[in-house]
Design an enzyme around this catalytic site. Structure first.
Site, PDB file in Angstrom:
ATOM      1  N   ASP A  23       0.882  -1.166   0.000  1.00  0.00           N
ATOM      2  CA  ASP A  23       0.000   0.000   0.000  1.00  0.00           C
ATOM      3  C   ASP A  23       0.919   1.215   0.000  1.00  0.00           C
ATOM      4  O   ASP A  23       1.556   1.517   1.009  1.00  0.00           O
ATOM      5  CB  ASP A  23      -0.896  -0.027   1.242  1.00  0.00           C
ATOM      6  CG  ASP A  23      -1.715   1.264   1.402  1.00  0.00           C
ATOM      7  OD1 ASP A  23      -1.642   2.134   0.526  1.00  0.00           O
ATOM      8  OD2 ASP A  23      -2.412   1.385   2.428  1.00  0.00           O
ATOM      9  N   LYS A  86       2.536  11.289  -3.480  1.00  0.00           N
ATOM     10  CA  LYS A  86       1.517  10.559  -4.246  1.00  0.00           C
ATOM     11  C   LYS A  86       0.567  11.520  -4.978  1.00  0.00           C
ATOM     12  O   LYS A  86       0.041  11.214  -6.041  1.00  0.00           O
ATOM     13  CB  LYS A  86       0.729   9.670  -3.288  1.00  0.00           C
ATOM     14  CG  LYS A  86      -0.211   8.684  -3.964  1.00  0.00           C
ATOM     15  CD  LYS A  86      -0.830   7.782  -2.911  1.00  0.00           C
ATOM     16  CE  LYS A  86      -1.819   6.791  -3.477  1.00  0.00           C
ATOM     17  NZ  LYS A  86      -2.368   5.928  -2.417  1.00  0.00           N
TER      18      LYS A  86
END
Ligand code: ADP
Ligand code: MG
Length: 617
Positions: A23, A86
């Protein structure tokens, strides 16, 4: 019905090799695996530490650190401490210009259309490179814990990530020395972690409520027979636990009448307030009150004060849920399961508000900040071939077909077909009395089977004796929801049948699939030529066989000169049949057809009238 298992374990994946689930989060990242003994997914952690690695990269004088250590520099060295990278994946400056002030490090704004770069000191980094630092750290930690080298992974991304954001994530993996076998959606991973969708014949509508550090996503998924479909996504890319921390800081500043401007000057103090606020928030998820000493001041906050502070954020997130439902054309009562994801869903008010809104209990049994990684590990295990009963696929990546005369690929299920899918086609025999047909199954986009990947073959036998062309052999391809290809063959006149199973994708990485597709494009022109020549040769062989047969059986009805001219035409065709000159082959086929047609028709008429005479009317 006979079942023949086919071993197609020619793929590149080895069972012993560890494939991890990652993740790669905006705030925190982590790695999970399937525990070799229990078979259950677990998040990797060193003794007495958290499994979470803050997604923060700090550039020091001579070294780069990632994680908890880097987090300490967030406020004191903002220009050298990269967080939330991100958010920049696959983005240009134009994409983020309205939120540019969010980034306290230097995001380059001169080339506004191209992918962004981040400047640290005199060096420039792409978000891909920065993410690769995080992935490298995760890989090294995992290797240290597992005492084995890690080369392959499944990485999760938000459901709304577009192709370039997904590609950027893949590239980051590659840079970190990781072969990214699959990119999967975070809400899909969360569902897999809960085992939802793994059961066959299961249809479920799932809402995944994901409140992380800086972002909020809600996704509505439908799972039918193991196929995940994203019905809608919504959210707020600037809503998360960080906002809660900020709200607490604001509350304390007021509590002690600290002037905002003065406070901001003192970076050390800001850093300490922020980190203490986060500690307080986490504490309040399990306690009624928090108090500590900070900078000589006694600071406190109660659970109800905190809940009042975050109420506006809760309302905003519920509004997003309403929109997501509307976009999916569903009512909240249509939702079968609600999954809570992200560290911020630990806040009791959040859990309760979501549960109240949907009028149902929400899933919180699994650690909300680990659940996405756990699901990625489940997917990794499926790809490793350990979980043989299940193969997560939604479309077939490559065409599936069988070999026909002359080594040609006859596609039954084209690539990108949605699964499950079924198709049947009829074939026949080439020779009189032929009792069996060889069925060879291939995967790929090329016209000749020799350029494709063989999945298996079998002999369909027991066809009752019949003249060539008379048996009707139906070959049906069925891909079930698990991605298993089941092939059935049935001779329709006699009813005999046989079936086999193959796993089409086993052992193929996305890269290999891509290469096969690319090859098919590069070779397309040549393939078409070869196919045309092969088809002409096959036709020639068939017409020669049929004509020779016919002449042999019906000599008595034919004139001597007819027999001679047919013989000459056959010889001429045989002469050119082995060249690659498609046009000449077809011309000679035409000539032979023209010569044989008149007497063939005459003989057929005679045969029919003979048959009629024999019948009593
Ligand atoms: P992301 O998916 O964005 O990487 P996470 O799912 O790791 O984020 O969530 C991180 C957020 O969860 C942080 O804001 C953190 O403070 C918050 N958080 C973690 N544990 C708790 C807790 N026990 N109570 C409240 N918030 C928490
Ligand atoms: Mg997350």
């Amino acid at each position: 019905m006979a079942k023949i298992g086919i071993n197609i374990s020619t793929g590149s994946l080895q069972k012993e090799e560890m494939i991890v689930g990652i993740d790669l989060g905006t705030t925190n990242s982590l790695v999970a695996i399937i525990h070799p003994e229990t078979g259950k997914p677990i998040a990797l952690k060193e003794h007495n530490t958290s499994s979470l690695v803050p997604s923060i990269v700090h550039f020091g004088q001579n070294n780069v650190t990632v994680g908890e250590q880097a987090k300490q520099f967030l406020i004191t060295e903002p220009q050298h401490t990269i967080f939330s990278v991100k958010r920049l994946m696959g983005k240009s400056y134009n994409d983020i210009k309205y939120n540019a002030s969010f980034f306290t490090y230097k995001v380059i704004d001169d080339d506004t259309e191209r992918l962004v770069k981040i400047q640290v000191g005199d060096k420039f980094y792409s978000p891909i490179e920065l993410s690769s630092f995080i992935l490298k750290e995760l890989k090294e930690r995992a290797e240290h814990i597992l005492k084995t080298s890690i080369k392959k992974a499944v990485i999760t991304v938000p459901a709304y990530f577009n192709d370039s954001q997904r590609q950027a994530t893949r590239d980051a993996g590659k840079l970190a020395g990781i072969d990214v076998l699959r990119i999967i959606n975070e809400p899909t991973a969360a569902s897999l972690a809960y085992g939802l969708g793994i059961q066959k014949n299961e249809e479920k509508i799932i809402a995944v409520y994901d409140l992380g550090g800086g972002t909020f996503d809600v996704s509505i998924l439908r799972i039918v027979n193991g196929i995940f479909e994203v019905l809608s996504t919504n959210g707020d890319t600037y809503l998360g636990g960080d906002d809660f921390d900020q709200a607490i800081v604001g509350f304390w500043l007021q509590q002690h009448k600290i002037v905002q401007e003065e406070y901001i000057q003192n970076k050390e103090l800001v850093q300490r307030f922020r980190l203490t606020a986060e500690t307080a928030k986490k504490h309040l998820s399990a306690h009624e009150k928090f108090s500590t000493d900070l900078d000589g001041k006694n600071i406190t906050i109660s659970k109800s004060e905190f809940e009042q502070l975050i109420q506006p954020f809760v309302i905003r997130s519920i509004e997003c849920c309403k929109t997501a439902l509307k976009d999916a054309a569903l009512d909240k009562t249509d939702i079968n399961e609600i999954i809570m994801v992200g560290g911020s869903t630990r806040v009791p008010l959040i859990k309760d508000s979501v549960s109240d809104f949907f009028g149902k209990r929400v899933h919180i049994e699994l650690d909300p900040d680990e659940v996405v990684a756990l699901g990625a590990a489940v997917q990794a295990d499926i790809l490793a071939g350990n979980n043989k009963d299940f193969l997560l696929l939604d479309v077939t990546p490559l065409s599936l077909g069988i070999e026909t005369m002359g080594g040609l690929m006859d596609v039954l299920i084209p690539r990108n077909s949605k699964i499950p899918t079924k198709i049947a086609r009829q074939y026949t025999t080439q020779k009189d009395g032929q009792a069996s047909i060889r069925i060879s199954v291939y995967q790929g986009e090329r016209d000749l089977v020799k350029d494709n990947r063989k999945l298996g073959e079998f002999n369909f036998s027991g066809i009752p004796g019949m003249p060539a062309g008379l048996p009707k052999v139906e070959v049906s391809f069925f891909i079930n929801a698990d991605g298993i290809l089941i092939i059935k063959t049935k001779e329709l006149r006699s009813g005999i049948e046989q079936s086999i199973e193959v796993k089409p994708q086993y052992g193929l990485t996305d890269e290999e699939v891509e290469k096969m597709l690319l090859d098919s494009i590069t070779h397309a022109e040549n393939d078409i030529k070869v196919r045309a020549v092969t088809e002409a040769k096959t036709e020639a062989r068939q017409i020669i066989d049929t004509t020779e047969n016919f002449v042999q059986k019906n000599r008595e009805y034919m004139k001597e000169e007819e027999i001679n001219s047919v013989g000459i035409a056959i010889d001429e065709l045989k002469e050119v049949m082995f060249t690659d000159d498609k046009d000449t082959i077809q011309k000679k086929i035409g000539i032979l057809n023209d010569i044989s047609r008149p007497f063939a028709e005459r003989v057929m008429d005679a045969a029919v009238s003979f048959a009629m005479k024999g019948k009593k009317v």
